[in-house]
Scaffold this motif. Sequence first.
Motif, PDB file in Angstrom:
ATOM      1  N   ILE A 119      11.735  -8.095   0.401  1.00  0.00           N
ATOM      2  CA  ILE A 119      11.748  -7.687  -1.009  1.00  0.00           C
ATOM      3  C   ILE A 119      10.914  -6.422  -1.201  1.00  0.00           C
ATOM      4  O   ILE A 119      11.312  -5.495  -1.916  1.00  0.00           O
ATOM      5  N   GLY A 120       9.750  -6.358  -0.556  1.00  0.00           N
ATOM      6  CA  GLY A 120       8.901  -5.174  -0.655  1.00  0.00           C
ATOM      7  C   GLY A 120       9.585  -3.925  -0.130  1.00  0.00           C
ATOM      8  O   GLY A 120       9.457  -2.832  -0.704  1.00  0.00           O
ATOM      9  N   ILE A 121      10.314  -4.056   0.968  1.00  0.00           N
ATOM     10  CA  ILE A 121      11.070  -2.925   1.523  1.00  0.00           C
ATOM     11  C   ILE A 121      12.147  -2.483   0.537  1.00  0.00           C
ATOM     12  O   ILE A 121      12.357  -1.281   0.310  1.00  0.00           O
ATOM     13  N   ALA A 131       0.830  -1.209   0.000  1.00  0.00           N
ATOM     14  CA  ALA A 131       0.000   0.000   0.000  1.00  0.00           C
ATOM     15  C   ALA A 131       0.863   1.257   0.000  1.00  0.00           C
ATOM     16  O   ALA A 131       0.544   2.248  -0.682  1.00  0.00           O
ATOM     17  N   LEU A 132       1.949   1.250   0.767  1.00  0.00           N
ATOM     18  CA  LEU A 132       2.874   2.391   0.748  1.00  0.00           C
ATOM     19  C   LEU A 132       3.449   2.580  -0.657  1.00  0.00           C
ATOM     20  O   LEU A 132       3.522   3.703  -1.179  1.00  0.00           O
ATOM     21  N   ALA A 133       3.856   1.469  -1.272  1.00  0.00           N
ATOM     22  CA  ALA A 133       4.421   1.545  -2.624  1.00  0.00           C
ATOM     23  C   ALA A 133       3.374   2.004  -3.639  1.00  0.00           C
ATOM     24  O   ALA A 133       3.695   2.733  -4.595  1.00  0.00           O
ATOM     25  N   HIS A 134       2.134   1.602  -3.434  1.00  0.00           N
ATOM     26  CA  HIS A 134       1.049   2.028  -4.328  1.00  0.00           C
ATOM     27  C   HIS A 134       0.929   3.554  -4.336  1.00  0.00           C
ATOM     28  O   HIS A 134       0.765   4.171  -5.404  1.00  0.00           O
ATOM     29  N   VAL A 135       1.018   4.165  -3.204  1.00  0.00           N
ATOM     30  CA  VAL A 135       0.954   5.625  -3.119  1.00  0.00           C
ATOM     31  C   VAL A 135       2.127   6.247  -3.868  1.00  0.00           C
ATOM     32  O   VAL A 135       1.976   7.222  -4.623  1.00  0.00           O
TER      33      VAL A 135
END
Length: 946
Positions: A550-552, A465-469
Motif C-alpha cells: 500500500i505504501g508503494i 520516510a520517502l513519502a514524507h520527503v
Amino acid sequence: MSLDKEKDFGTPARQSDQLVNLEIDGFQVTAPAGTSVLRAAAGIGIDIPKLCATDSIEPFGSCRLCVVEVKGMRGMPASCTTPVAEGMVVTTQNKKLADVRRGVMELYISDHPLDCLTCAANGDCELQDMAGAVGLREVRYNPAGENHLDAVKDQSNPYFTFDPSKCIVCSRCVRACEETQGTFALTIDGRGFASKVSPSQNQSFMDSECVSCGACVQACPTATLIEKSVIELGTPEHAVVTTCAYCGVGCSFRAEMKGDQVVRMVPHKDGKANHGHSCVKGRFAFGYATHKDRITKPMIRKSIKDHWQEVSWEEAIGYAASELKRIQAKYGRDSIGGITSSRCTNEETYLVQKLIRAGFGNNNVDTCARVCHSPTGYGLKQTFGESSGTQNFDSVMKSDVVMVIGANPTDGHPVFGSQMKKRLRQGAKLIVIDPREIDLVKSPHVKASHHLKLRPGTNVALINALAHVVVTEGLVNEEFVDARCDHESFNKWRHFIADERHAPEAAEAVTGVPAGEIRAAARLYASAGNAAIYYGLGVTEHSQGSTTVIGIANLAMATGNLGREGVGVNPLRGQNNVQGSCDMGSFPHEFPGYRHVSDDATRKLFEQNWGVPLQDEPGLRIPNMFDAASDGSFKGLYVEGEDIAQSDPDIQHVHHALESMECIIVQDLFLNETAKFAHVFLPGSSFLEKNGTFTNAERRISPVRKVMAPLAGYEDWQITQMLANAMDYPMNYSHPSEIMDEIARLTPTFTGVSYDKIEHLGSVQWPCNEDAPEGTPTMHEHQFMRDNGKGLFMLTEYIATQERTTRMFPLILTTGRILSQYNVGAQTRRTGNVAWHAEDRLEIHPHDAEDRGLKNGDWVGVKSRSGETVLRALITDRVQPGVVYTTFHFPESGANVITTDNSDWATNCPEYKVTAVQATKVGQTSEWQKNYRAFSEEQLELLAKG
C-alpha cells in the motif's frame, strides 16, 4: 517435418518515422531511416551473405562478407553497418563482390577444421551455409601453416562446449554477452592472428563470470559454442513454440525436437516477454521432465507407514474420491480442501478451484501465492482496484529512474534483469532498497545511485520516510492527484505522512539508513520524468507486507508515476503462473477475477454455470488448514503441484498437520516432501506434456503447447476432471481451449481471451475485453479500476515486527533465491544446475563470523525460537553485520525449520524475511536433519518395496 528455423534478417532498424527511398539491385525500396542496407535488402527477399551480423545485437562490420557497392561511395562498405539514404543505389551481387566474398571465406576456412560430416553443427552451421552461398570450392592456403586447429576444447560447462579450433572470431558471442545479457564475461584477447575469444581472464567457462544464459551459444554461427545435447542427440528436425515453466517472466521458447525428444530449448525471437533471450534455467534445465525420478504410475497406501502400491488410474481415482467422501460423511463438508499450483496452467488451476467449490462444496482452496504475493493482491486491489502489476516488461526501457525494492531481478527474474541493466547502461538511474547487496548494486557498467541498506522488517518505516520527503518538499504531482485520485483519502494521507515521526531523521534510527540517503533517493524518484518501482518477496513476506505494498502504491500515485510507459508499480512474481493462479480464483475468499464469494450477483453467475449452489463464506487459508488439521477438524487435502512440506514456514508444525490428516492426495512429478505424507499419488505432467496457458508477471497470457505425450498418460487437467467425475461432480471438457472459453465467459477481464486470439497475437495481456480487444500493456492509463475510477490513498502506520533480536538470538535471518536454482528445487536439483549451487549456505558478514570463530565452509548451527538446523558458512560482506542470509532450494537444509509462524496482518503471508537467530560453529548436523534423513530414507524404502 523440417525444422522451421527463425530467419535472421540482420540488425533491426532503429525506430524512425521518416521513410527513405532507395534502389537495391534494380528494385525500388522504401525503408525507415536508420535501417541497415542488409536489413532493407532482406525485406525484399535479397539475402546478402553475412557472418558477424545478427538481428539481436548491434552491427559490427567485422566479417566483410556482407560488403556491397553503393553508387558514389568509395570501396565496398559493409551492408550491416551502412544505413539506407534517400536516393541510394545499391548493388549486392556482381563478379567483383563475389570474388571478394570468396576470398574472405577462403581465409576463414583455411584456419577451420574440415570435419563438416562429423561436426555436430552439420546442416545447422552458418559458416557452412555461407561457404556455399559465396561459391567456395577450394582453399589454396597451406593448411600446414600457422593455425589454431589444435586449440583445446573447453567442456567445463555442464550444458555446452567451447571449441576454439572452430572459432572465426566474429565477436557475436562477445557482443551477445555484453548487449543482450549484460554480464561482460567474454572478451577478444590478443590482436590480429592471435585474437581469440576468452571467458573472463583466460579462464574456463565454468570458472568465469559466465551465467550460462545461452546468449553466446545462440549467437555463435559455427560449432564453436554448441549444446552438449546437440552433440549427443544430433540436429533437431522440428520445433514447437511454448512457454517456460520457471519464473514469472514467462519466456517464449522453441522446443526443438527429434521425434518426441527435446534436443534443445531455444528462446523464441518473437517472444513478447523475452525477445529471444533466456537464462540458464529456461535455456538448459529442462532435463527434469524426463528424469529417472519421475513417477509415472498412480500409487495408493492406507498409511504413511505402509509401502506404496502401484494401481491403475481407475483404482487410484476411485480410492481418492471414496476417501474424500468418507471423510466428509464423518467429519463434515468443510473437513477437506485443496491447494492449487502456480506451476500448472491457468486451465488446470481453474479446474482445481472449481472442483473444490462445486465438487467438495466448500471454499477451502488456496495457493502458493499465500506464502509469496498475497499482500500484492490485497494492497493493489485496495489502492488501484486490481491485483496485478501495471506495466509490461518493455516499459522499463522508457524509465528514467528505476527503484528496486526487496527483489533480486538478476537472480530471480534474470531475463528481465538483463533488460533492466540494458536501460541502466543507457543512463537510467537506479535506487536499490535491500538489506543485502544484490548484483544490481554494482556490476559491469551498472551502479546504483543509492543503495538503502535497511534493517530487515523496517520496509514500512522507509517507504513512509520517502513519502514524507515527497509531501514536505513540494514534490507531489498535484495535477495527477487532483485528476486521478480520491481527494478525501489523499488529504488524510498527506496529513498523516507529513508528521515528523515519518521524517527520514526519525526513520534513520529504525531502518539504519542515513537520513541524507533517504532524502536524496526520494528526490531522485519524485523528480524523474518517468520513475518505476519493481518489488519482490522482500516486500511481501513480512508481517507488514500488505502495508508496504500500500505504501508503494501511495508513493507512485503521489508522484504521478502511473498510467503510462516507463513508470508503474510492478511486482516481480516468483513462479511461472503465480499471477495466473490468483487470477483463476485460487484464494478462499475470491472467485476467478478477484470477486468476493459473498457477492450475490457473482455467486449466482457461477451457480448458474456450474449447476450447484456455492458457499458465500470464505474457506480456510493454508495456515488455517494446518491449524485445523492439528486440531482434528481438517482431514483431507488435494494438492496439485505444490510442495507445502518444504516451502511453508515453521515446517515442524506443517509436518505435524500433514501427519494428522487421513487422506492427502498429491498430484506431482516426483515424490516430493509433501508426497512423503501422502496416501494417494497421482503422477502429473510437466509443461512439455500439456496444452494450456501461463500468465506472467506482466499479465501476459502465453501458450503452453504439448511437445511430447504425457509420460503418465494424462495432462493435469484431465486428472482433475477424472477426480471431479468420481466425486459425482461432472466435468466433460475435451481440450483446455474449452476451459479457457468458460473462464472468458465468467471473468470480465478475460472476456476477449481465446486460444484463437492467442494463436494470432502470440500472447495477450489482460484485461482483454470489449474495451481492449487485443489486451492491455499498461494499466490505469485514464482511470483506476476501482468502482469510482479513483486511486485510493491509505494510511500506513509502521508497526515493528514481533520478531525481535535478543541476547539469545542476536542475528536476523532473511531468505531468498539464487540464479541457478528454482523455488523448492524439485526441478532444478535434477539438472546440471547443481554444478553451480549444490547446497544452501548461510551468508554471514566477516565481523559476525570472526566473533563466532567461523571460516568459509564451516558448519554453522542456526537456531531460532522455532527450531534449529545446520548450514555451511559463506563469509561475505554482501550481508550487513547482524544479518545472515540463506536460500531454501534443498529440503535437507531445513531453512523453514527455523522460520516462524509470524505472518502478514491482512493475508497470513509468512514473515520469511525476519527471523531472529543465533549462529554457532558446530561439528554435526541438527537433530531435525537427522530425523529428516531417517524419514526420507524410510519413505524411499517404502516406495522401492512398492
